[in-house]
Design a protein around this motif. Structure first.
Motif, mmCIF file in Angstrom:
data_model
loop_
_atom_site.group_PDB
_atom_site.id
_atom_site.type_symbol
_atom_site.label_atom_id
_atom_site.label_comp_id
_atom_site.label_asym_id
_atom_site.label_seq_id
_atom_site.Cartn_x
_atom_site.Cartn_y
_atom_site.Cartn_z
ATOM 1 N N UNK A 11 92.508 -74.409 -10.357
ATOM 2 C CA UNK A 11 93.311 -73.628 -11.340
ATOM 3 C C UNK A 11 94.138 -74.122 -12.288
ATOM 4 N N UNK A 12 94.820 -75.020 -11.063
ATOM 5 C CA UNK A 12 96.028 -75.753 -11.984
ATOM 6 C C UNK A 12 96.859 -77.328 -10.969
ATOM 7 N N UNK A 13 96.669 -78.062 -12.000
ATOM 8 C CA UNK A 13 96.807 -79.503 -11.530
ATOM 9 C C UNK A 13 98.574 -80.041 -12.199
ATOM 10 N N UNK A 14 99.322 -80.435 -11.126
ATOM 11 C CA UNK A 14 100.851 -81.195 -11.718
ATOM 12 C C UNK A 14 99.901 -82.826 -12.148
ATOM 13 N N UNK A 15 100.831 -82.976 -12.911
ATOM 14 C CA UNK A 15 100.521 -84.753 -13.485
ATOM 15 C C UNK A 15 102.243 -84.801 -14.308
ATOM 16 N N UNK A 16 101.748 -86.457 -14.259
ATOM 17 C CA UNK A 16 103.487 -87.178 -14.805
ATOM 18 C C UNK A 16 103.019 -88.332 -14.742
ATOM 19 N N UNK A 17 103.637 -89.492 -15.428
ATOM 20 C CA UNK A 17 103.588 -90.461 -15.449
ATOM 21 C C UNK A 17 104.770 -91.181 -15.140
ATOM 22 N N UNK A 18 104.726 -92.934 -15.137
ATOM 23 C CA UNK A 18 105.485 -93.749 -15.634
ATOM 24 C C UNK A 18 106.383 -94.187 -16.012
ATOM 25 N N UNK A 19 107.381 -95.243 -16.266
ATOM 26 C CA UNK A 19 107.903 -95.994 -17.638
ATOM 27 C C UNK A 19 107.215 -96.622 -18.776
ATOM 28 N N UNK A 20 105.638 -96.895 -18.269
ATOM 29 C CA UNK A 20 104.456 -98.437 -19.131
ATOM 30 C C UNK A 20 104.696 -97.104 -20.436
ATOM 31 N N UNK A 21 104.596 -98.660 -21.312
ATOM 32 C CA UNK A 21 104.914 -97.627 -23.172
ATOM 33 C C UNK A 21 103.620 -96.915 -22.972
ATOM 34 N N UNK A 22 102.446 -97.120 -22.053
ATOM 35 C CA UNK A 22 101.023 -96.671 -23.303
ATOM 36 C C UNK A 22 101.065 -95.189 -22.091
ATOM 37 N N UNK A 23 102.112 -95.168 -21.154
ATOM 38 C CA UNK A 23 101.487 -93.892 -20.264
ATOM 39 C C UNK A 23 101.698 -92.708 -20.333
ATOM 40 N N UNK A 24 102.604 -92.646 -22.018
ATOM 41 C CA UNK A 24 102.692 -91.236 -22.243
ATOM 42 C C UNK A 24 101.174 -90.998 -22.676
ATOM 43 N N UNK A 25 101.013 -91.752 -23.868
ATOM 44 C CA UNK A 25 99.543 -91.400 -24.256
ATOM 45 C C UNK A 25 98.062 -91.366 -23.233
ATOM 46 N N UNK A 26 98.629 -92.196 -22.417
ATOM 47 C CA UNK A 26 97.355 -92.075 -21.277
ATOM 48 C C UNK A 26 97.543 -90.218 -20.730
ATOM 49 N N UNK A 27 98.754 -89.770 -20.421
ATOM 50 C CA UNK A 27 99.058 -89.006 -19.353
ATOM 51 C C UNK A 27 98.560 -88.199 -20.371
ATOM 52 N N UNK A 28 98.732 -87.909 -21.909
ATOM 53 C CA UNK A 28 98.206 -86.899 -22.750
ATOM 54 C C UNK A 28 97.233 -86.257 -23.126
#
Length: 454
Positions: free
Chosen positions: A39-56
């Motif tokens: 039903x619900x998942x939590x997501x987060x990402x480390x500081x790598x430059x690619x992490x934001x777009x991959x998390x998205x």
């Protein structure tokens, strides 16, 4: 159907571009949603430059599967472990490549109650679904929200110690420009609010995915020097350095000496057994003598388990162990949902320094003298199996004990060693220890490496 090579035994990890990209990660999000039907998942990402777009991308995959997503923002892996259980979510995903080279990234997945999803618990089924890329039509897209659990997480971390025990101390903390900085700042703020007389000397505390001071991997000797220098320059009581997603911390004593993770396992085992006698402590087969001795001396039960986080977490739940430690600096805690944490260990050691009145060098000195070890030595080999067999053939005939719980461990009365293939890298790892004999340690290490690399 293209084969995805980024799926490993414990997590997902690959080179950016061909092995891991937004399209692949979107499909993994869809596959995760289909496999788990959460039903619900939590997501987060480390500081790598690619992490934001991959998390998205993974978030969109989940949302398109009809899953609600709580985005924690920039996090370390253990913040995902914490949030999954604390928010009673159905699972969590951390986008991280931890200590891997700069052109890599990856995903760590957990299900309900922060249980790991690895090769033997569904990871390859998720791989199959992602490779097939044939997902059912979902009419209701999931809902997305951003949320922070930082304050609750830090409160939980500080529950492992009694801040009233803390005395004036100076700590050097090297976050390596990784994800640890914001947690260190939050702990420092809590210390100040409670008038705790612990001073933080912070180096590379700001997150920077270009890693201007090198990839945060304190296991590499060249990455330790800045922490060592800062400890010596500031006359600090202890140095603490983190890897990229801070699920591991590495400690340096008051003289700037790096303390192998093996000796910290024995130290933390004693800390838990001082508070509760008779508890079970888990250790891995690579280096064992010091841990067994200290656990038994402190009225605990030492239980061996194959190394690797999924094996240790499963074993801890099975026997309700209070603590588990790997010599690779992964430390697991029953009260942290049986997960590993890089923040809890240094807090416990800090408390030990204050309550015993001893330095870190004094706390581990006897163990290092009693059971010297050169630390883990890696060899890149063309035929790893044949090399390990060659060593086994040479040493097994006079051994008093041989086991293959994890690679091969061969034991004599005064020394022992373990050889195993890495689950995450194309290398063979050697660990060796003796009973108080440094010269023998050096002799046997040289001997085995020569045979192994022949």
């Amino acid at each position: 159907m293209s084969k995805l090579t980024c799926f490993k035994a414990y997590d997902i990890r690959g080179r950016l571009g061909d092995e891991l990209n937004e399209n692949i990660v979107y499909r993994i999000g869809r596959a995760f949603g289909q496999f788990l039907a959460p039903k619900t998942i939590v997501v987060g990402g480390d500081v790598r430059l690619s992490s934001k777009s991959l998390k998205s991308a993974v978030t969109n995959g989940l949302l398109d599967s009809g899953v609600n997503v709580i985005d924690l923002g920039e996090t370390g892996t253990e913040e995902i472990y914490f949030a999954t259980s604390f928010l009673q979510a159905d699972g969590g995903i951390e986008v991280t490549a931890s200590h891997n080279p700069i052109d890599y990234n990856g995903l760590k997945l957990v299900r309900q109650n922060s249980r790991p999803i690895s090769a033997d618990s569904g990871l390859f089924e998720i791989q199959r679904l992602a490779e097939n890329n044939d997902f059912p039509v979902v009419t209701q897209r999931g809902q997305y929200k951003q949320f922070s659990v930082l304050a609750n997480y830090v409160e939980h971390l500080l529950s492992y110690i009694d801040v009233k025990n803390l005395k004036p101390m100076k700590l050097v903390i090297n976050s390596g420009n990784g994800a640890a900085g914001h947690v260190i700042d939050a702990i420092e703020a809590q210390f100040q609010a409670h008038d705790v007389p612990v001073e933080f000397v912070k180096i590379y505390n700001n997150p920077d995915g270009s890693f201007p001071n090198g990839i945060p991997n304190p296991l590499l000797h060249e990455n330790r020097q800045d922490t060592i220098n800062a400890v010596l320059e500031n006359k600090a009581d202890m140095g603490i350095a983190f890897d990229g997603d801070f699920d591991r911390c590495f400690l340096f004593d008051e003289n700037g000496e790096f303390v192998e993770g093996y000796y910290i396992v024995g130290l933390l085992a004693q800390a838990f057994l001082a508070k509760a006698k008779g508890e079970k402590i888990i250790y891995d087969p690579r280096l064992i003598w010091n841990t067994i001795e200290l656990v038994e001396k402190n009225n605990g039960q030492a239980v061996m388990c194959k190394s690797g986080h999924s094996f240790i977490k499963e074993k801890m739940r099975e026997i309700n162990a209070v603590y588990g430690g790997e010599m690779s600096a992964h430390h697991y805690f029953r009260d942290f949902f049986y997960c590993d944490s890089g923040m809890i260990p240094w807090l416990l050691v800090l408390e030990l320094l204050c309550t015993t009145g001893k330095t870190l060098g004094e706390l581990v000195g006897e163990s290092i003298a009693n059971y010297p070890s050169p630390g883990e030595i890696n060899s890149k080999l063309i035929d790893a199996k044949a090399a390990i067999q060659r060593v086994k053939d040479a040493y097994e005939k006079n051994a008093i004990n041989i086991d293959d719980i994890d690679g091969v461990s061969i034991e004599y009365s005064d020394w022992r060693f373990n050889l195993r293939c890495s689950n995450t890298e194309p290398v063979v790892r050697l660990n060796l220890e003796t009973r108080g004999n440094k010269a023998l340690m050096e002799e046997k290490t040289t001997e085995i490496l020569a045979l192994l690399r022949k």
